[in-house]
Structures are given as structure tokens and as C-alpha cells.
Design a protein around this motif. Structure first.
Motif, PDB file in Angstrom:
ATOM      1  N   VAL A  62       0.861  -1.177   0.000  1.00 34.44           N
ATOM      2  CA  VAL A  62       0.000   0.000   0.000  1.00 34.44           C
ATOM      3  C   VAL A  62       0.902   1.232   0.000  1.00 34.44           C
ATOM      4  O   VAL A  62       1.676   1.453   0.926  1.00 34.44           O
ATOM      5  N   GLY A  63       0.808   1.998  -1.078  1.00 31.57           N
ATOM      6  CA  GLY A  63       1.539   3.256  -1.162  1.00 31.57           C
ATOM      7  C   GLY A  63       0.657   4.396  -0.701  1.00 31.57           C
ATOM      8  O   GLY A  63      -0.566   4.359  -0.875  1.00 31.57           O
ATOM      9  N   VAL A  64       1.265   5.404  -0.120  1.00 29.85           N
ATOM     10  CA  VAL A  64       0.501   6.551   0.376  1.00 29.85           C
ATOM     11  C   VAL A  64       1.015   7.826  -0.263  1.00 29.85           C
ATOM     12  O   VAL A  64       2.181   7.921  -0.668  1.00 29.85           O
ATOM     13  N   ALA A  65       0.151   8.792  -0.375  1.00 30.40           N
ATOM     14  CA  ALA A  65       0.539  10.082  -0.934  1.00 30.40           C
ATOM     15  C   ALA A  65       1.647  10.697  -0.091  1.00 30.40           C
ATOM     16  O   ALA A  65       1.586  10.700   1.143  1.00 30.40           O
ATOM     17  N   GLY A  66       2.671  11.215  -0.760  1.00 32.99           N
ATOM     18  CA  GLY A  66       3.844  11.723  -0.050  1.00 32.99           C
ATOM     19  C   GLY A  66       3.633  13.047   0.646  1.00 32.99           C
ATOM     20  O   GLY A  66       4.528  13.505   1.380  1.00 32.99           O
TER      21      GLY A  66
END
Length: 378
Positions: free
Chosen positions: A124-128
Motif C-alpha cells: 500500500v503506497g501513500v501520498a507523499g
């Protein structure tokens, strides 16, 4: 279950010399794969280019937004193979989630090969731009949910569990497909989404205005890993070296599993599967390096004792090149027996025609597995 790390010298030496005479496949092949821009789609295109160069074979790749849309053409015989994930392989076999609907049920899935590269993670990638450092920090944030894609959603749920969260702790945002969820992250409609780290969508997000961050998974966090694997037992900690914001670094400590997985059905012609497997192995040097993370298709990275059985055509090829073992065969036989138990339970329940199908199948499925001495998952 351990990956096979033996040296396959004879296959490797002949692999780069595969010719049209060596590959006995139809001039037109069709696969389903993930959405355009995904790792699965990009790798399928690279395989298609190698087939075209070696033997003039045209591989048509049909993108599917979710597990059901990738599996339906395979079930109907409109494509010969599907480059899918755990949804179209393990969960389809299990008759779980969307495959538990009355018009689906346990599918007789058979594996040819899987990308076990270990170079990528599925995470799961998240907004930086959120300042998030851990998965626990997703509490209260907007998390993507893909309608009709139980594999993606279970995986996201597993990462939430690692952070001590459930879907109730976040704001679920529904999307119609994988690609749309990442467009939503880039455009600010959602804060986190699941993908392979080498997905084209992830690279696009990393270069976008919000940026991208992959929260880490600590392999020493026994409690967090136990919570993750209780949801998705196929996950293992893994240090990725390939992916958005990962390339050229010391790596990203996350988790992963085989992806994509090339599957057929039990009914798929044995000779066709044999030759597709042979082409995947012996043309490997021609497509290796042509898409991020594609090296995991190498023969020496195959997991011969996985959670979904191999096709007889693939077993024939693996036996010929000396990589199939008695242990692998025993595991395969047991998995086929598992599929038979699930199918029998499904057929028996269909005859009963319960009013609440979802609840009845969930109970019948779990009971059949337990009674047969099989591990009960989902």
C-alpha cells in the motif's frame, strides 16, 4: 514451501537459442492481465514481443479492471491464459469473496509459472504529502477499495492489520478498477492505494504533485506480521530493490508474494500448456529486462510447492528439464484434492438452494475444508 534455487544449466544454455521450430503454439494467443500501466500488463507485453520476434506469434493482451473481469474470459474460453494475481488464482480456487457468488464458485485453476522475483513488493503506497511514516498513521485517512477485486482489497486489509487498523478505522473510497484508484491518489481523491512497487501507476504517482511513500514492514514485528498473515497468509517480508522511489536505493523493506501468476484451467489443452510453459522458460533471455521486475519469471525462481496446483502440461515440461520433484507432485495432488472437496461442497449446496447464499456458502466451505483436514483460509 521454499523457492527452487538449483542451477538449471542445460535449460539456460539452450534458452537464448529458442526458435520458431522449438515453439509449437498457435499464431494467435490471448491472455488477460491487469490494467494497462500495471506491472502485469507491461510484463505480458514484453513476453508478447519475445514471442513475435522468435516465432511470429501474436500475443493479444486484454486488460481487466479486476479479478472477475480477468477470469471471466478464461472461464469462457475466450482467452487461453491469464496473467493474474492471488485473486484470479488462489481466491478463484477457493471460491472466496467475489468467486463465492452463485454464478462463480471454486474454479479449477492451474498454474504455469509465477513471477517470484523478490525484486518488488506488493504494498500500500501513500501520498507523499501527508507526512505518513507507518501504516498505523493511515487511521482516518482515505484508502482505495477496488470493486470486484477481492485480492487487492484483502491485501490492503492485510496492510491495515499490520498497522493495527481495520476498514472501520479508515475512510473507504470505492473505485471501479486498479488504474482508477491510482489516478484518484494522484488527483487527491484518495490517500492510499495498493500496487506492485514497479507498477507504472506507482511511478506516475511518485512523479506527480503529491509524491509517493511506501511505509515499511518490519520483519521483526512479530505481532504486526501475525496480524497481516491472518488476513493474507501468502504475504512474507521482503526487501524490494525495484519500484517507484526504490530504484537505485538500498531497497524498501515491505512484503510480497508471487505476481503475476500465469494460469490456465484444468481443461486447457495439455500440449498448449506444455508449449506455453516451454516458451516462457526458453525465451526468458529475450524478455528479461524488458519490463520492471520481469526477472522473477526465471525458472530458478519458481515455487514448485505453492498454494495452487500446476497444470499437467507444465508438470510434463518441468519433469523433462529435471526440476519437478516427488515432493512437488505430492503437494500438487493434495491441492487438486482440495479443489475437489471445495467443488463437491459447492455442488451439494447448489442442490439445497439456500435463501442466504453468501452465509450458507461461507459456512459450507469452511466446514468442508476442516472436515477434509485442509487449512481453513478466509
Amino acid at each position: 514451501m521454499k523457492p527452487l534455487f538449483a542451477a538449471f544449466a542445460a535449460v539456460t544454455l539452450s534458452a537464448g537459442m529458442a526458435t520458431a521450430q522449438d515453439i509449437n503454439l498457435p499464431q494467435q494467443l490471448s491472455w488477460t492481465a491487469y490494467d494497462t500501466g500495471s506491472a502485469g500488463y507491461n510484463q505480458a507485453v514484453a513476453v508478447g514481443a519475445a514471442l513475435q520476434d522468435a516465432a511470429g506469434i501474436n500475443l493479444r493482451v486484454l486488460p481487466g479492471k479486476n479479478d472477475v473481469s480477468r477470469t471471466e474470459p478464461l472461464r469462457q474460453g475466450r482467452v487461453q491464459f491469464s496473467a493474474t494475481g492471488v485473486g484470479g488464482s488462489f481466491m478463484a480456487q477457493e471460491g472466496a469473496f467475489d468467486f463465492g457468488a452463485e454464478n462463480w464458485g471454486p474454479q479449477p485453476v492451474r498454474v504455469l509459472m509465477a513471477n517470484n522475483g523478490g525484486a518488488i513488493n506488493l504494498a500500500v503506497g501513500v501520498a507523499g504529502d501527508l507526512g505518513i511514516e507507518t501504516y498505523a498513521d493511515l487511521k482516518g485517512k482515505r484508502v482505495a477499495y477496488i470493486v470486484g477485486a477481492p485480492a487487492l482489497n484483502v491485501n490492503t486489509e492485510a496492510y491495515l492489520a499490520y498497522g493495527g487498523l481495520t476498514w472501520d478505522d479508515v475512510t473507504r473510497v470505492d473505485f471501479g478498477g486498479f488504474g482508477a484508484s491510482w489516478t484518484g491518489l494522484i488527483e487527491g481523491q484518495v490517500d492510499a492505494a495498493f500496487a506492485a512497487t514497479n507498477s507504472g501507476n506507482a511511478y506516475e504517482a511518485a512523479a506527480g504533485p503529491r509524491g509517493l511513500f511506501w511505509p515499511p514492514v518490519d520483519p521483526d514485528n512479530a505481532e504486526g506480521l501475525a496480524a497481516m498473515q491472518a488476513i493474507a497468509p501468502f504475504f512474507l517480508p521482503n526487501l524490494a530493490k525495484v519500484g517507484a522511489n526504490i530504484d537505485g536505493t538500498e531497497g524498501y523493506q515491505g512484503a510480497g508474494y508471487p505476481y503475476p501468476v500465469l494460469v490456465a484451467t484444468e481443461e486447457t489443452d495439455e500440449d498448449l500448456v506444455y508449449n506455453m510453459t516451454k516458451a516462457m522458460v526458453e525465451l526468458f533471455p529475450a524478455y528479461d529486462g524488458k519490463a520492471p521486475g520481469i526477472g522473477g519469471w526465471a525458472l530458478d525462481k519458481q515455487e514448485m510447492e505453492w498454494v495452487v496446483p500446476y497444470h499437467e502440461g507444465t508438470i510434463r515440461y518441468y519433469t523433462e528439464v529435471g526440476v519437478w520433484s516427488d515432493e512437488a507432485q505430492a503437494n500438487n495432488d493434495r491441492l487438486i484434492e482440495r479443489q475437489a472437496v471445495l467443488k463437491a461442497a459447492w455442488d451439494a449446496l447448489k442442490a439445497e438452494a439456500p435463501a442466504d447464499w453468501e452465509a450458507a456458502w461461507s459456512e459450507a466451505r469452511r466446514k468442508a475444508l476442516a472436515d477434509g483436514g485442509f487449512e481453513v483460509v478466509f
